[in-house]
Design a protein around this motif. Structure first.
Motif, PDB file in Angstrom:
ATOM      1  N   ASP A 127     -62.664 -73.417 -11.345  1.00  0.00           N
ATOM      2  CA  ASP A 127     -62.961 -73.896 -12.677  1.00  0.00           C
ATOM      3  C   ASP A 127     -62.323 -75.276 -12.822  1.00  0.00           C
ATOM      4  OD1 ASP A 127     -60.311 -73.268 -12.922  1.00  0.00           O
ATOM      5  OD2 ASP A 127     -60.523 -71.998 -14.685  1.00  0.00           O
ATOM      6  N   GLN A 134     -59.939 -76.506 -14.723  1.00  0.00           N
ATOM      7  CA  GLN A 134     -58.481 -76.578 -14.773  1.00  0.00           C
ATOM      8  C   GLN A 134     -57.883 -76.492 -13.371  1.00  0.00           C
ATOM      9  OE1 GLN A 134     -56.554 -73.450 -16.926  1.00  0.00           O
ATOM     10  NE2 GLN A 134     -54.610 -74.529 -17.023  1.00  0.00           N
ATOM     11  N   GLN A 135     -58.405 -75.602 -12.535  1.00  0.00           N
ATOM     12  CA  GLN A 135     -57.900 -75.478 -11.174  1.00  0.00           C
ATOM     13  C   GLN A 135     -58.167 -76.742 -10.373  1.00  0.00           C
ATOM     14  OE1 GLN A 135     -59.686 -71.843  -9.781  1.00  0.00           O
ATOM     15  NE2 GLN A 135     -57.787 -70.717 -10.112  1.00  0.00           N
ATOM     16  N   TYR A 194     -58.277 -79.787 -11.552  1.00  0.00           N
ATOM     17  CA  TYR A 194     -57.292 -80.776 -11.990  1.00  0.00           C
ATOM     18  C   TYR A 194     -55.902 -80.463 -11.435  1.00  0.00           C
ATOM     19  CZ  TYR A 194     -60.457 -83.120 -15.224  1.00  0.00           C
ATOM     20  OH  TYR A 194     -61.481 -83.833 -15.759  1.00  0.00           O
ATOM     21  N   LEU A 195     -55.542 -79.188 -11.430  1.00  0.00           N
ATOM     22  CA  LEU A 195     -54.241 -78.803 -10.880  1.00  0.00           C
ATOM     23  C   LEU A 195     -54.157 -79.132  -9.389  1.00  0.00           C
ATOM     24  CD1 LEU A 195     -53.535 -75.368 -12.626  1.00  0.00           C
ATOM     25  CD2 LEU A 195     -52.276 -77.495 -12.918  1.00  0.00           C
ATOM     26  N   LYS A 199     -50.767 -72.833  -9.884  1.00  0.00           N
ATOM     27  CA  LYS A 199     -49.942 -73.250 -11.020  1.00  0.00           C
ATOM     28  C   LYS A 199     -48.459 -73.237 -10.640  1.00  0.00           C
ATOM     29  CE  LYS A 199     -49.998 -72.869 -15.956  1.00  0.00           C
ATOM     30  NZ  LYS A 199     -50.711 -72.333 -17.083  1.00  0.00           N
ATOM     31  N   SER A 254     -49.226 -80.175 -15.564  1.00  0.00           N
ATOM     32  CA  SER A 254     -49.045 -78.748 -15.292  1.00  0.00           C
ATOM     33  C   SER A 254     -50.035 -77.952 -16.094  1.00  0.00           C
ATOM     34  CB  SER A 254     -47.647 -78.283 -15.648  1.00  0.00           C
ATOM     35  OG  SER A 254     -46.694 -79.024 -14.927  1.00  0.00           O
TER      36      SER A 254
END
Length: 116
Positions: free
Chosen positions: A38, A40-41, A43-44, A92, A116
Motif C-alpha cells: 500500500d 504507506q508501506q 513511503y516507509l 515500521k 515514521s
C-alpha cells in the motif's frame, strides 16, 4: 474418422489446454501477492532506503578518531538489514530502529527529517 468425432476430440483437447493454462495463471498471481504494497508501506520503504544511505554516507565521510563507534554503527546496520530481509522485524519497526541509529550520529553534521 467422422467429422463429429474429430470435433469432439478437438474440443476435449482444447478444454484440457484451457484448464491447464488457467491453473498456471492462478499460480503466477498467487506467487506475486507478497509484492503488493500500500502507499504507506511504499513511503516507509523509501524512507528506510534514504536513512540507510545517510548512515552509510556518514560512515564513509566520518572524521571521528573513534573507529569503534563507526564499526559498532556498521555492525548494527548490518544486523538490522539482515533481520528485515529475513522478515524478523516489520518495516515500521525497521524504520524506528534506523531513526535511533540516526539519532546516535552527530546531529550537527546530519539534517534529516525523520519519516515514521
Amino acid at each position: 474418422m467422422d467429422p463429429i468425432m474429430t470435433l469432439v476430440i478437438v474440443a476435449i483437447i482444447a478444454a484440457i489446454i484451457l484448464v491447464e493454462f488457467n491453473k498456471q495463471q492462478k499460480a503466477k498471481v498467487s506467487d506475486n501477492t507478497h509484492i503488493t504494497f500500500d502507499v504507506q508501506q511504499a513511503y516507509l520503504l523509501k524512507a528506510a532506503e534514504y536513512k540507510i544511505e545517510v548512515i552509510e554516507d556518514h560512515q564513509k565521510h566520518s572524521t571521528d578518531t573513534n573507529s569503534t563507534v563507526v564499526q559498532h554503527l556498521e555492525e548494527e546496520l548490518t544486523q538490522l538489514t539482515k533481520a528485515f530481509e529475513k522478515g524478523d522485524i516489520q518495516l515500521k519497526e525497521f524504520n524506528l530502529k534506523l531513526d535511533t541509529l540516526l539519532n546516535n550520529l552527530d546531529p550537527a553534521k546530519i539534517s534529516l527529517a525523520q519519516a515514521s
